[in-house]
Design a protein around this motif. Structure first.
Motif, PDB file in Angstrom:
ATOM      1  N   ALA A   1      -1.902  -9.589 -16.565  1.00 20.33           N
ATOM      2  CA  ALA A   1      -2.735  -9.889 -15.558  1.00 20.33           C
ATOM      3  C   ALA A   1      -2.509  -9.276 -14.317  1.00 20.33           C
ATOM      4  O   ALA A   1      -3.736  -8.791 -13.677  1.00 20.33           O
ATOM      5  CB  ALA A   1      -2.472 -11.412 -15.388  1.00 20.33           C
ATOM      6  N   ALA A   2      -1.537  -8.995 -14.036  1.00 19.34           N
ATOM      7  CA  ALA A   2      -1.280  -8.116 -12.684  1.00 19.34           C
ATOM      8  C   ALA A   2      -1.504  -6.873 -13.000  1.00 19.34           C
ATOM      9  O   ALA A   2      -2.313  -5.944 -12.011  1.00 19.34           O
ATOM     10  CB  ALA A   2       0.255  -8.487 -12.408  1.00 19.34           C
ATOM     11  N   LEU A   3      -1.419  -6.044 -14.356  1.00 21.56           N
ATOM     12  CA  LEU A   3      -1.903  -4.953 -14.468  1.00 21.56           C
ATOM     13  C   LEU A   3      -3.423  -4.921 -14.384  1.00 21.56           C
ATOM     14  O   LEU A   3      -4.073  -3.859 -14.111  1.00 21.56           O
ATOM     15  CB  LEU A   3      -1.349  -4.259 -15.839  1.00 21.56           C
ATOM     16  N   ASP A   4      -4.114  -5.863 -15.099  1.00 22.07           N
ATOM     17  CA  ASP A   4      -5.374  -5.941 -14.936  1.00 22.07           C
ATOM     18  C   ASP A   4      -6.202  -5.913 -13.648  1.00 22.07           C
ATOM     19  O   ASP A   4      -7.045  -5.195 -13.090  1.00 22.07           O
ATOM     20  CB  ASP A   4      -6.123  -7.182 -15.668  1.00 22.07           C
ATOM     21  N   ILE A   5      -5.429  -6.794 -12.705  1.00 24.78           N
ATOM     22  CA  ILE A   5      -5.939  -6.978 -11.464  1.00 24.78           C
ATOM     23  C   ILE A   5      -5.705  -5.427 -10.662  1.00 24.78           C
ATOM     24  O   ILE A   5      -6.383  -5.162  -9.901  1.00 24.78           O
ATOM     25  CB  ILE A   5      -5.420  -8.162 -10.619  1.00 24.78           C
ATOM     26  N   THR A   6      -4.578  -4.954 -10.981  1.00 25.59           N
ATOM     27  CA  THR A   6      -4.405  -3.605 -10.142  1.00 25.59           C
ATOM     28  C   THR A   6      -5.252  -2.659 -10.625  1.00 25.59           C
ATOM     29  O   THR A   6      -5.871  -1.836  -9.764  1.00 25.59           O
ATOM     30  CB  THR A   6      -2.965  -3.118 -10.531  1.00 25.59           C
ATOM     31  N   SER A   7      -5.701  -2.551 -11.801  1.00 23.26           N
ATOM     32  CA  SER A   7      -6.658  -1.670 -12.509  1.00 23.26           C
ATOM     33  C   SER A   7      -7.954  -1.946 -11.657  1.00 23.26           C
ATOM     34  O   SER A   7      -8.790  -0.986 -11.279  1.00 23.26           O
ATOM     35  CB  SER A   7      -6.863  -1.836 -13.909  1.00 23.26           C
ATOM     36  N   HIS A   8      -8.508  -3.332 -11.548  1.00 27.01           N
ATOM     37  CA  HIS A   8      -9.677  -3.587 -10.956  1.00 27.01           C
ATOM     38  C   HIS A   8      -9.652  -3.014  -9.710  1.00 27.01           C
ATOM     39  O   HIS A   8     -10.544  -2.717  -8.960  1.00 27.01           O
ATOM     40  CB  HIS A   8      -9.804  -5.182 -11.051  1.00 27.01           C
TER      41      HIS A   8
ATOM     42  N   GLY B   1      -8.583  -3.438   2.428  1.00 24.28           N
ATOM     43  CA  GLY B   1      -8.858  -2.251   1.387  1.00 24.28           C
ATOM     44  C   GLY B   1      -8.021  -1.784   0.365  1.00 24.28           C
ATOM     45  O   GLY B   1      -6.853  -2.119   0.501  1.00 24.28           O
ATOM     46  N   VAL B   2      -8.248  -1.117  -0.580  1.00 29.33           N
ATOM     47  CA  VAL B   2      -7.338  -0.715  -1.678  1.00 29.33           C
ATOM     48  C   VAL B   2      -6.602   0.590  -1.137  1.00 29.33           C
ATOM     49  O   VAL B   2      -7.270   1.373  -0.551  1.00 29.33           O
ATOM     50  CB  VAL B   2      -8.329  -0.304  -2.772  1.00 29.33           C
ATOM     51  N   ASN B   3      -5.297   0.401  -1.373  1.00 29.25           N
ATOM     52  CA  ASN B   3      -4.369   1.743  -1.060  1.00 29.25           C
ATOM     53  C   ASN B   3      -3.981   2.056  -2.300  1.00 29.25           C
ATOM     54  O   ASN B   3      -3.403   1.759  -3.017  1.00 29.25           O
ATOM     55  CB  ASN B   3      -3.343   1.202  -0.162  1.00 29.25           C
ATOM     56  N   LEU B   4      -4.593   3.455  -2.730  1.00 25.73           N
ATOM     57  CA  LEU B   4      -4.311   3.824  -4.035  1.00 25.73           C
ATOM     58  C   LEU B   4      -2.894   4.217  -4.249  1.00 25.73           C
ATOM     59  O   LEU B   4      -2.311   4.193  -5.347  1.00 25.73           O
ATOM     60  CB  LEU B   4      -5.044   5.179  -4.152  1.00 25.73           C
ATOM     61  N   ASP B   5      -2.036   4.492  -3.144  1.00 28.94           N
ATOM     62  CA  ASP B   5      -0.431   4.660  -3.524  1.00 28.94           C
ATOM     63  C   ASP B   5       0.126   3.503  -3.792  1.00 28.94           C
ATOM     64  O   ASP B   5       0.885   3.331  -4.546  1.00 28.94           O
ATOM     65  CB  ASP B   5       0.071   5.480  -2.252  1.00 28.94           C
ATOM     66  N   GLU B   6      -0.200   2.342  -2.783  1.00 28.36           N
ATOM     67  CA  GLU B   6       0.333   1.149  -3.144  1.00 28.36           C
ATOM     68  C   GLU B   6      -0.013   0.706  -4.531  1.00 28.36           C
ATOM     69  O   GLU B   6       0.697   0.297  -5.305  1.00 28.36           O
ATOM     70  CB  GLU B   6      -0.107   0.165  -2.170  1.00 28.36           C
ATOM     71  N   GLU B   7      -1.074   0.794  -5.214  1.00 33.03           N
ATOM     72  CA  GLU B   7      -1.660   0.097  -6.193  1.00 33.03           C
ATOM     73  C   GLU B   7      -0.963   1.049  -7.415  1.00 33.03           C
ATOM     74  O   GLU B   7      -0.796   0.780  -8.617  1.00 33.03           O
ATOM     75  CB  GLU B   7      -3.292   0.152  -6.422  1.00 33.03           C
ATOM     76  N   ALA B   8      -0.790   2.591  -7.130  1.00 29.83           N
ATOM     77  CA  ALA B   8      -0.139   3.295  -8.264  1.00 29.83           C
ATOM     78  C   ALA B   8       1.301   2.872  -8.438  1.00 29.83           C
ATOM     79  O   ALA B   8       1.638   2.896  -9.618  1.00 29.83           O
ATOM     80  CB  ALA B   8      -0.219   4.729  -7.620  1.00 29.83           C
ATOM     81  N   ALA B   9       2.022   2.430  -7.105  1.00 34.41           N
ATOM     82  CA  ALA B   9       3.164   1.981  -7.371  1.00 34.41           C
ATOM     83  C   ALA B   9       3.383   0.759  -8.363  1.00 34.41           C
ATOM     84  O   ALA B   9       4.289   0.173  -8.851  1.00 34.41           O
ATOM     85  CB  ALA B   9       3.784   1.771  -5.913  1.00 34.41           C
ATOM     86  N   ASN B  10       2.300  -0.253  -7.950  1.00 33.22           N
ATOM     87  CA  ASN B  10       2.147  -1.473  -8.617  1.00 33.22           C
ATOM     88  C   ASN B  10       1.851  -1.434 -10.070  1.00 33.22           C
ATOM     89  O   ASN B  10       2.535  -2.281 -10.830  1.00 33.22           O
ATOM     90  CB  ASN B  10       1.081  -2.414  -7.951  1.00 33.22           C
TER      91      ASN B  10
END
Length: 606
Positions: free
Chosen positions: A17-24, A567-576
């Motif tokens: 679920a966390a991966l789904d949300i991060t991808s979203h 907003g979405v921080n791509l660096d943070e989401e990549a780490a997630n």
């Protein structure tokens, strides 16, 4: 063993679920109005095993968005203000370019008209010189009308912008009410709301504020109730109210062309008018403010100029005689006194603006025959009977509106009474009553007097006499054709002095009245008043530009703050992604270990 399987599966589900949300989040990095989402989870209720409580994995509670309601309201408010100032700045820039343009403005042609009067003053009987005055007067009237046409075009553009904004408002209102219904049907409680639909609704409200300032009240059911203007509803839950633009009555009964904004009550033919000064912001507020305040002020000032200029020229012209010595039979320009009366009688700024706009549009040249220009004095003085004394020129000076402007009557008699050695050397008698004669403070060698019946006269004399004399002053009713060339230019010179004569009273303000009180003291001549009108537009444009820059900076600051928070921080989401991927792999490993343990138990039983 079974508990271990359950714990592993719950961890696997949580990581997925966390991966789904991060991808979203990553997919919507460029989606306007998107708020970053996150998964809320908690440890599952433990199980008591006698020796203590054993955990049972993880529970997934909700998917929520990172949202700051206060910051969102700030962004909506600043967006509305900034959009309103943008609309004003664009319109004011167009008006400023028009009135300040030397080739399109009034100043040059006005100066050309007065210059033609000065040229004619040196050769008052010249038909070509007279025709030049008529041509310059026509050019001046044409310039007033062309400016009126261009300002009307700008006004029509603003009205079209308002009409288009109304359609946009209704479109946004419909979408917000539809989303209210959709969110209410899909919501599963306060902590389980469709975040993407909430983002879409907030983005619609933000876009709505670009058009009109909107205030939000969130209902207990989570639906947005949207209000505009003075608190008129636009959206109440699933109900949408229509905004309409009407022209003239009932909101603007004195101007059939003036637009107004109203809210239609659903299911009825009843409308609630919105005060345009309380719209609060958005492009529709900027357009209404410019149309009702700035554009109306400029057209009203130009209309007043047309009224007072034409009236002053016509009044002075009526006191002279033409090339044939006949009294003036008409004015040089259109009589706009009816429009002045209508503006004075109007009870609203819109009514005043309409009457003055009509005056500007109706300003035109009516005198076509150059021989009919009444540039010579309409009065004459008798010759002295002794000495070298002579009245070299005598003329009437017009009264400005609202005073009457009578010509000198043949009776009772007016005489200029010369007394040798006195100061001033002349007195006057009108119908047997003495009249005071004073020396002009603005014109060298000129003496002036005012009769009880309202006529103002001025004269010059030359020579002297050893004896007292009384010189009869009478209306000039005609001259023989062979003496026409001997007519003077006194009335023409007085018309030329209108260039510096105060004709215009100040405009009171731009919101409650465009028309000064009846009898207000004129303080500015035509050219300086036009300069004040140009200065007003330039000043308003500068004020709006300063406000626009300030609001643009505020909008950028709040937008960056919102983006930083939501907003979405791509660096943070990549780490997630890496973190949740490892969690998913670890949870898979737990299941694998549990499977190996179960397999070992089965082998022990063989």
């Amino acid at each position: 063993m079974g508990n271990m399987f359950g714990i592993g599966i719950s961890g696997l589900n949580a990581a997925r679920a966390a991966l789904d949300i991060t991808s979203h989040n990553i997919s919507n990095v460029n989606t306007e109005g998107y708020n970053r989402q996150r998964l809320s989870q908690s440890a599952a209720t433990p199980l008591f095993e006698g020796y203590g409580f054993i955990g049972r994995g993880v529970d997934l509670n909700s998917v929520s968005r990172l949202y700051d309601g206060f910051m969102e309201r700030q962004l909506q408010n600043v967006t509305a203000t900034n959009s309103g100032l943008d609309a004003q700045a664009t319109a004011l820039n167009d008006i400023d370019n028009l009135v300040s343009d030397g080739n399109a403005g009034i100043s040059n042609v006005l100066q050309g008209f007065y210059s033609s009067l000065q040229t004619l003053g040196t050769q008052p009987s010249s038909i070509p010189a007279r025709q030049s005055v008529v041509s310059q007067a026509q050019a001046l009237a044409g310039r007033f009308q062309s400016m009126n046409s261009r300002l009307n075009e700008l006004g029509n553009g603003l009205v079209n912008q308002i009409s288009s904004s109304v359609e946009t408002i209704n479109g946004y209102a419909q979408q917000i009410s539809d989303l209210n219904k959709q969110i209410a049907s899909q919501g599963q409680g306060d902590d389980r709301q469709p975040s993407d639909l909430l983002d879409q609704r907030d983005n619609l409200v933000r876009n709505l504020n670009k058009v009109i300032k909107a205030d939000l009240v969130v209902g207990s059911d989570g639906m947005y109730n949207v209000f505009i203007g003075q608190g008129q509803p636009l959206v109440l839950g699933e109900t949408k109210y229509d905004v309409v633009m009407t022209r003239g009555a009932p909101a603007q009964p004195e101007d059939p062309a003036a637009p107004s904004i109203s809210v239609k009550i659903p299911g009825t033919n009843n409308f609630t008018a919105i005060d345009s000064t309380l719209l609060g912001g958005g492009t529709i507020a900027g357009a209404m403010t410019t149309l009702n305040t700035d554009l109306a002020r400029v057209q009203s000032d130009l209309g007043r100029m047309a009224i007072e200029f034409s009236d002053a020229v016509n009044r002075q012209h009526s006191l002279g005689v033409d090339l044939n010595g006949a009294p003036a039979t008409g004015g040089v320009f259109t009589d706009l006194s009816a429009q002045r009366t209508a503006a004075q009688a109007a009870t609203t700024p819109a009514g005043q603006a309409k009457a003055l706009r009509d005056a500007l549009g109706n300003f035109s040249l009516v005198l076509q025959d150059p021989a009919k220009l009444a540039i010579s004095s309409g009065v004459q003085a008798a010759k002295a009977t002794s000495g070298t004394l002579a009245i070299s020129s005598i003329w009437q000076v017009s009264n400005l509106s609202p005073a009457a402007n009578p010509t000198l009557p043949a009776a009772p008699a007016l005489t200029l009474d010369y007394t040798p050695g006195s100061t001033p050397p002349f007195g006057a008698t009108f119908g047997g009553a003495p009249v005071t004669v004073t020396q002009s403070t603005t014109q060298s060698g000129v003496y002036q007097l005012t009769l009880a019946s309202g006529q103002n006269l001025a004269f010059k004399f030359e020579g002297s006499s050893a004896v007292a004399q009384s010189l009869l002053v009478s209306p000039r009713t005609g001259v023989p054709p062979d003496q026409a060339a001997q007519l003077d230019n006194s009335n023409l010179l007085e018309m030329g002095r209108l260039q510096t004569r105060p004709l215009m009273a100040p405009t009171p303000n731009s919101t409650t009245t465009f028309m000064p009180a009846v009898g207000a003291t004129p303080t500015a001549n035509i050219q300086s008043f036009y300069g004040q009108a140009v200065s007003y537009v330039g000043s308003r444009a500068q004020v709006v530009q300063v406000g626009q820059k300030a609001q643009a900076a505020a909008l950028q600051e709040i937008s960056l703050k919102r983006e930083s928070f939501s907003g979405v921080n791509l660096d943070e989401e990549a780490a997630n992604l890496l973190r949740y991927q490892q969690a998913y792999q670890a949870a898979s490993k737990v299941i694998q270990v549990a499977q190996d343990m179960f397999k070992s138990l089965l082998e022990l039983g063989r």
